[in-house]
Design a protein around this motif. Sequence first.
Motif, PDB file in Angstrom:
ATOM      1  N   ALA A 169       4.264  41.856  24.698  1.00 35.89           N
ATOM      2  CA  ALA A 169       4.780  40.042  24.532  1.00 35.89           C
ATOM      3  C   ALA A 169       3.534  38.851  23.819  1.00 35.89           C
ATOM      4  N   PHE A 170       3.643  39.425  22.622  1.00 38.44           N
ATOM      5  CA  PHE A 170       2.798  39.036  21.744  1.00 38.44           C
ATOM      6  C   PHE A 170       3.598  37.254  21.564  1.00 38.44           C
ATOM      7  N   GLU A 171       4.857  37.208  21.119  1.00 33.86           N
ATOM      8  CA  GLU A 171       5.267  35.827  20.950  1.00 33.86           C
ATOM      9  C   GLU A 171       4.706  34.651  22.350  1.00 33.86           C
ATOM     10  N   ALA A 172       4.619  35.574  23.630  1.00 30.82           N
ATOM     11  CA  ALA A 172       4.716  34.894  24.635  1.00 30.82           C
ATOM     12  C   ALA A 172       3.281  34.462  24.435  1.00 30.82           C
ATOM     13  N   VAL A 173       2.366  35.209  24.265  1.00 34.82           N
ATOM     14  CA  VAL A 173       0.894  34.857  24.723  1.00 34.82           C
ATOM     15  C   VAL A 173       0.768  34.181  23.638  1.00 34.82           C
ATOM     16  N   ILE A 174       0.852  33.798  22.334  1.00 42.01           N
ATOM     17  CA  ILE A 174       0.726  33.264  21.115  1.00 42.01           C
ATOM     18  C   ILE A 174       0.960  31.488  21.876  1.00 42.01           C
ATOM     19  N   ASP A 175       2.119  31.947  22.284  1.00 44.95           N
ATOM     20  CA  ASP A 175       2.870  30.364  22.595  1.00 44.95           C
ATOM     21  C   ASP A 175       2.117  29.806  23.846  1.00 44.95           C
ATOM     22  N   GLY A 176       1.707  30.761  24.854  1.00 45.75           N
ATOM     23  CA  GLY A 176       1.072  30.241  25.645  1.00 45.75           C
ATOM     24  C   GLY A 176      -0.350  29.861  25.135  1.00 45.75           C
ATOM     25  N   CYS A 177      -0.963  30.312  24.394  1.00 45.21           N
ATOM     26  CA  CYS A 177      -2.590  29.406  23.862  1.00 45.21           C
ATOM     27  C   CYS A 177      -1.707  28.802  23.323  1.00 45.21           C
ATOM     28  N   ALA A 178      -1.372  28.115  22.715  1.00 43.09           N
ATOM     29  CA  ALA A 178      -0.808  26.662  21.642  1.00 43.09           C
ATOM     30  C   ALA A 178      -0.757  26.171  22.663  1.00 43.09           C
ATOM     31  N   LYS A 179      -0.154  26.100  23.845  1.00 39.05           N
ATOM     32  CA  LYS A 179       0.073  25.206  25.064  1.00 39.05           C
ATOM     33  C   LYS A 179      -0.445  24.599  25.993  1.00 39.05           C
ATOM     34  N   VAL A 180      -2.041  25.742  26.278  1.00 40.96           N
ATOM     35  CA  VAL A 180      -3.370  25.217  27.259  1.00 40.96           C
ATOM     36  C   VAL A 180      -4.066  23.930  26.677  1.00 40.96           C
ATOM     37  N   LYS A 181      -3.863  23.511  27.772  1.00 40.02           N
ATOM     38  CA  LYS A 181      -5.388  22.167  27.184  1.00 40.02           C
ATOM     39  C   LYS A 181      -6.755  22.689  27.070  1.00 40.02           C
ATOM     40  N   ARG A 182      -7.233  22.591  26.519  1.00 41.82           N
ATOM     41  CA  ARG A 182      -8.681  22.087  25.404  1.00 41.82           C
ATOM     42  C   ARG A 182      -9.704  21.402  26.177  1.00 41.82           C
ATOM     43  N   PRO A 183     -10.258  21.268  27.166  1.00 38.49           N
ATOM     44  CA  PRO A 183     -11.490  20.198  27.016  1.00 38.49           C
ATOM     45  C   PRO A 183     -11.772  19.129  25.588  1.00 38.49           C
ATOM     46  N   GLY A 184     -11.720  18.004  24.895  1.00 38.60           N
ATOM     47  CA  GLY A 184     -12.251  17.541  23.685  1.00 38.60           C
ATOM     48  C   GLY A 184     -11.069  18.130  22.662  1.00 38.60           C
ATOM     49  N   GLN A 185      -9.816  19.272  22.851  1.00 36.01           N
ATOM     50  CA  GLN A 185      -8.871  18.676  21.765  1.00 36.01           C
ATOM     51  C   GLN A 185      -7.713  18.476  22.257  1.00 36.01           C
ATOM     52  N   ALA A 245       1.779  38.360  36.712  1.00 32.97           N
ATOM     53  CA  ALA A 245       1.900  38.710  38.279  1.00 32.97           C
ATOM     54  C   ALA A 245       3.107  38.456  38.956  1.00 32.97           C
ATOM     55  N   GLY A 246       3.028  39.704  38.758  1.00 32.79           N
ATOM     56  CA  GLY A 246       4.225  40.166  39.033  1.00 32.79           C
ATOM     57  C   GLY A 246       5.664  40.290  37.851  1.00 32.79           C
ATOM     58  N   ASP A 247       6.850  39.670  37.145  1.00 38.92           N
ATOM     59  CA  ASP A 247       6.781  39.511  36.448  1.00 38.92           C
ATOM     60  C   ASP A 247       6.854  37.777  35.363  1.00 38.92           C
ATOM     61  N   GLU A 248       5.874  37.224  35.884  1.00 44.23           N
ATOM     62  CA  GLU A 248       5.577  36.434  35.261  1.00 44.23           C
ATOM     63  C   GLU A 248       3.813  36.397  34.271  1.00 44.23           C
ATOM     64  N   LEU A 249       4.181  35.904  33.445  1.00 42.62           N
ATOM     65  CA  LEU A 249       2.333  36.582  32.612  1.00 42.62           C
ATOM     66  C   LEU A 249       1.424  34.501  32.944  1.00 42.62           C
ATOM     67  N   VAL A 250       0.497  35.126  33.269  1.00 41.27           N
ATOM     68  CA  VAL A 250      -0.452  34.379  33.916  1.00 41.27           C
ATOM     69  C   VAL A 250      -2.018  34.164  32.886  1.00 41.27           C
ATOM     70  N   GLY A 251      -1.414  35.121  32.098  1.00 36.10           N
ATOM     71  CA  GLY A 251      -2.555  34.777  30.951  1.00 36.10           C
ATOM     72  C   GLY A 251      -2.939  36.361  29.952  1.00 36.10           C
ATOM     73  N   GLY A 252      -3.828  35.410  28.534  1.00 38.31           N
ATOM     74  CA  GLY A 252      -3.538  36.670  27.508  1.00 38.31           C
ATOM     75  C   GLY A 252      -4.612  36.345  26.504  1.00 38.31           C
ATOM     76  N   LEU A 253      -4.454  37.122  25.819  1.00 43.68           N
ATOM     77  CA  LEU A 253      -5.509  37.072  24.105  1.00 43.68           C
ATOM     78  C   LEU A 253      -4.726  37.274  23.234  1.00 43.68           C
ATOM     79  N   TYR A 254      -4.872  36.960  21.800  1.00 48.33           N
ATOM     80  CA  TYR A 254      -4.485  37.758  20.539  1.00 48.33           C
ATOM     81  C   TYR A 254      -5.429  37.295  19.510  1.00 48.33           C
ATOM     82  N   GLY A 255      -5.490  38.294  18.756  1.00 51.45           N
ATOM     83  CA  GLY A 255      -6.228  38.454  17.340  1.00 51.45           C
ATOM     84  C   GLY A 255      -5.620  39.243  16.459  1.00 51.45           C
ATOM     85  N   VAL A 256      -6.870  39.750  14.968  1.00 46.53           N
ATOM     86  CA  VAL A 256      -6.160  40.290  13.850  1.00 46.53           C
ATOM     87  C   VAL A 256      -7.181  41.486  14.111  1.00 46.53           C
ATOM     88  N   SER A 257      -6.648  43.479  14.109  1.00 47.65           N
ATOM     89  CA  SER A 257      -7.597  44.759  13.945  1.00 47.65           C
ATOM     90  C   SER A 257      -7.573  45.278  12.513  1.00 47.65           C
TER      91      SER A 257
END
Length: 229
Positions: free
Chosen positions: A90-106, A135-147
Amino acid sequence: MRFLSADPLTFPPGDSANEDGIVAVGGDLSPTRLVAAYQRGIFPWYSEGLPILWHCPDPRFVLVPERLHVPRSLRKLQKARPYRLTLDTAFEAVIDGCAKVKRPGQRGTWITRDMRRAYVALHQLGLAHSCEAWAGDELVGGLYGVSLGHVFFGESMFARADDASKLAFVTLVEWMRAWGVQLVDCQQETAHLARFGAEPWPRQRFLTVVEALAQQPTRRGPWRFDDQP
């Protein structure tokens, strides 16, 4: 710092960065240019509405997979398998999750629409990868990068459930170690990654190592946890 030319393979050296770690401005996010940048230890990081900024900070925060430290509590949790972990599902869902998460000071996100398209294109070429926690069918975390070669350039991670991204990260690093990955680029220092054994390297040391490792044969995707070295 300089403006990039139309030639996607041309970059100034990483150690020419200014005091903010910026090497160059402009260019595009084509797969050819992105690969050329990462092979030189350079990555894009900018906000919507700004020109593309190419970075090579000093020091560079890295993790050597052989030195991965997994805290005892997380190791117990890993054995309990509270989440189902997958790769490149679920690459696209992971990158969207990373974009939407709120980070301190950002405020906002550096994962612009153009950045999203660029990394999805790299994923389709088998060069960008995601690790998902479910968790079941719910994406609850992840990461992405380049190899590239024997280096994994981590980009971002997110979690919507306790320890979801941590479990994804340590599990992926353990598998990458078996596959021959010798360095994980974490870019910027965080206490979160320091707990796993990441450490600051002087930029010149990082660039020398990356120049050699990134030229090695690349294990293209899609990746799977049951792949053998």
